[in-house]
Design a protein around this motif. Structure first.
Motif, PDB file in Angstrom:
ATOM      1  N   THR A   4       1.106  19.290 -24.491  1.00  0.00           N
ATOM      2  CA  THR A   4       1.413  20.624 -23.983  1.00  0.00           C
ATOM      3  C   THR A   4       0.140  21.450 -24.016  1.00  0.00           C
ATOM      4  OG1 THR A   4       2.925  22.501 -24.147  1.00  0.00           O
ATOM      5  CG2 THR A   4       2.120  21.584 -26.215  1.00  0.00           C
ATOM      6  N   GLU A   5       0.077  22.462 -23.178  1.00  0.00           N
ATOM      7  CA  GLU A   5      -1.096  23.314 -23.110  1.00  0.00           C
ATOM      8  C   GLU A   5      -0.698  24.769 -23.238  1.00  0.00           C
ATOM      9  OE1 GLU A   5      -3.184  22.382 -19.530  1.00  0.00           O
ATOM     10  OE2 GLU A   5      -3.649  20.355 -20.220  1.00  0.00           O
ATOM     11  N   ARG A   7      -2.158  29.044 -23.492  1.00  0.00           N
ATOM     12  CA  ARG A   7      -3.212  29.984 -23.094  1.00  0.00           C
ATOM     13  C   ARG A   7      -2.946  31.319 -23.773  1.00  0.00           C
ATOM     14  NH1 ARG A   7      -6.954  30.953 -19.018  1.00  0.00           N
ATOM     15  NH2 ARG A   7      -7.076  33.105 -18.326  1.00  0.00           N
ATOM     16  N   THR A  77      -7.807  28.657 -24.826  1.00  0.00           N
ATOM     17  CA  THR A  77      -6.888  27.624 -24.353  1.00  0.00           C
ATOM     18  C   THR A  77      -6.696  26.586 -25.443  1.00  0.00           C
ATOM     19  OG1 THR A  77      -8.658  26.330 -23.328  1.00  0.00           O
ATOM     20  CG2 THR A  77      -7.520  27.949 -21.927  1.00  0.00           C
ATOM     21  N   ARG A  79      -4.875  22.682 -26.159  1.00  0.00           N
ATOM     22  CA  ARG A  79      -4.243  21.462 -25.628  1.00  0.00           C
ATOM     23  C   ARG A  79      -3.816  20.638 -26.830  1.00  0.00           C
ATOM     24  NH1 ARG A  79      -3.752  18.213 -21.161  1.00  0.00           N
ATOM     25  NH2 ARG A  79      -3.752  15.988 -21.568  1.00  0.00           N
ATOM     26  N   TRP A 112       2.786  28.870 -23.225  1.00  0.00           N
ATOM     27  CA  TRP A 112       2.739  27.413 -23.144  1.00  0.00           C
ATOM     28  C   TRP A 112       3.158  26.979 -21.757  1.00  0.00           C
ATOM     29  CZ3 TRP A 112       0.331  24.943 -26.921  1.00  0.00           C
ATOM     30  CH2 TRP A 112       0.232  25.558 -28.171  1.00  0.00           C
ATOM     31  N   ASP A 113       2.379  26.086 -21.159  1.00  0.00           N
ATOM     32  CA  ASP A 113       2.674  25.589 -19.811  1.00  0.00           C
ATOM     33  C   ASP A 113       3.920  24.723 -19.783  1.00  0.00           C
ATOM     34  OD1 ASP A 113      -0.750  25.102 -18.674  1.00  0.00           O
ATOM     35  OD2 ASP A 113       0.496  26.873 -18.829  1.00  0.00           O
ATOM     36  N   ARG A 114       4.187  24.015 -20.860  1.00  0.00           N
ATOM     37  CA  ARG A 114       5.342  23.127 -20.933  1.00  0.00           C
ATOM     38  C   ARG A 114       6.092  23.427 -22.216  1.00  0.00           C
ATOM     39  NH1 ARG A 114       0.816  21.264 -19.651  1.00  0.00           N
ATOM     40  NH2 ARG A 114       0.457  20.568 -17.569  1.00  0.00           N
ATOM     41  N   GLY A 120       3.678  16.928 -19.266  1.00  0.00           N
ATOM     42  CA  GLY A 120       2.993  17.606 -18.181  1.00  0.00           C
ATOM     43  C   GLY A 120       3.561  17.198 -16.845  1.00  0.00           C
ATOM     44  N   SER A 185      -4.994  25.991 -11.232  1.00  0.00           N
ATOM     45  CA  SER A 185      -4.044  25.805 -12.317  1.00  0.00           C
ATOM     46  C   SER A 185      -4.275  24.517 -13.099  1.00  0.00           C
ATOM     47  CB  SER A 185      -2.608  25.796 -11.776  1.00  0.00           C
ATOM     48  OG  SER A 185      -2.393  24.652 -10.981  1.00  0.00           O
ATOM     49  N   SER A 186      -5.195  23.662 -12.639  1.00  0.00           N
ATOM     50  CA  SER A 186      -5.440  22.409 -13.345  1.00  0.00           C
ATOM     51  C   SER A 186      -6.290  22.673 -14.583  1.00  0.00           C
ATOM     52  CB  SER A 186      -6.128  21.392 -12.437  1.00  0.00           C
ATOM     53  OG  SER A 186      -7.424  21.818 -12.121  1.00  0.00           O
ATOM     54  N   PRO A 187      -6.078  21.849 -15.663  1.00  0.00           N
ATOM     55  CA  PRO A 187      -6.869  22.020 -16.873  1.00  0.00           C
ATOM     56  C   PRO A 187      -8.344  21.831 -16.597  1.00  0.00           C
ATOM     57  CG  PRO A 187      -5.069  20.462 -17.235  1.00  0.00           C
ATOM     58  CD  PRO A 187      -5.120  20.770 -15.773  1.00  0.00           C
TER      59      PRO A 187
END
Length: 190
Positions: A4-5, A7, A77, A79, A112-114, A120, A185-187
């Motif tokens: 998960t990522e 920000r 950020t 990860r 959190w993105d996820r 992902g 939007s990509s890491p």
């Protein structure tokens, strides 16, 4: 491996990166843990905590999970990769609690993105990419055939060529917009 990522939007990302890594290093050296109210934390102290950092990058390892931190001028950020979903949720909750506590004056929050801790967005397989490429080629072929047909009829020639040109320009703009958003939007995207 579940990933998960997160920000944290802040103009002091380097400060919070160092503070978070120092806190983790202190936990690893025997300092007492803060009992939390989060069900994933259950007040238990993580057993194996290690941290390494510089002003712009850091790595925290906690009980089978690794968090890689990066400070940019506008965000911190994170990860997180873990051995299983439960460890991922636990480390995610631990990081969220500590960042929120450390950044309470700046009202910091972690997005959190996820949120479910999934691995992902699914990667497209080779067959999917080939299928999409074939669909794009067929779409272009259909447009060329329609344009050729319209151009062969004199009263439709002008209108047909204009319509085909507009359709091609609109589709090119849509594809370019999609690729631009995906790249942003990509890491690791700047």
């Amino acid at each position: 491996m579940p990933t998960t990522e997160g920000r944290v939007t802040t103009d002091r990302a380097d400060r919070y990166l160092v503070q978070l890594c120092r806190h983790a290093a202190h936990m690893g050296s025997g300092f007492p843990a803060h009992p939390g109210r989060d069900p994933h934390l259950s007040g238990e102290r993580p057993e194996d905590v290690k941290a390494e950092w510089s002003d712009a990058d850091g790595t925290i390892t906690v009980d089978g999970a690794t968090c890689v931190l990066r400070a940019t001028p506008d965000a911190l950020t994170l990860r997180v990769e873990a051995d299983d979903e439960e460890r991922l949720r636990r480390v995610q909750a631990l990081l969220t609690r500590n960042i929120t506590r450390m950044g309470r004056r700046d009202n910091l929050t972690v997005v959190w993105d996820r949120p479910g801790g999934t691995a992902g967005p699914p990667r497209r397989g080779r067959h999917t990419v080939l299928g999409l490429t074939l669909a794009a080629v067929l779409a272009v072929a259909v447009h060329v055939a329609l344009a050729a047909g319209m151009l062969s009829i004199p009263q439709w020639a002008s209108l047909g060529s204009d319509l085909v040109l507009v359709a091609v320009l609109v589709k090119a703009a849509l594809v370019a917009t999609h690729l631009w958003r995906r790249r942003r939007s990509s890491p690791g995207a700047g």
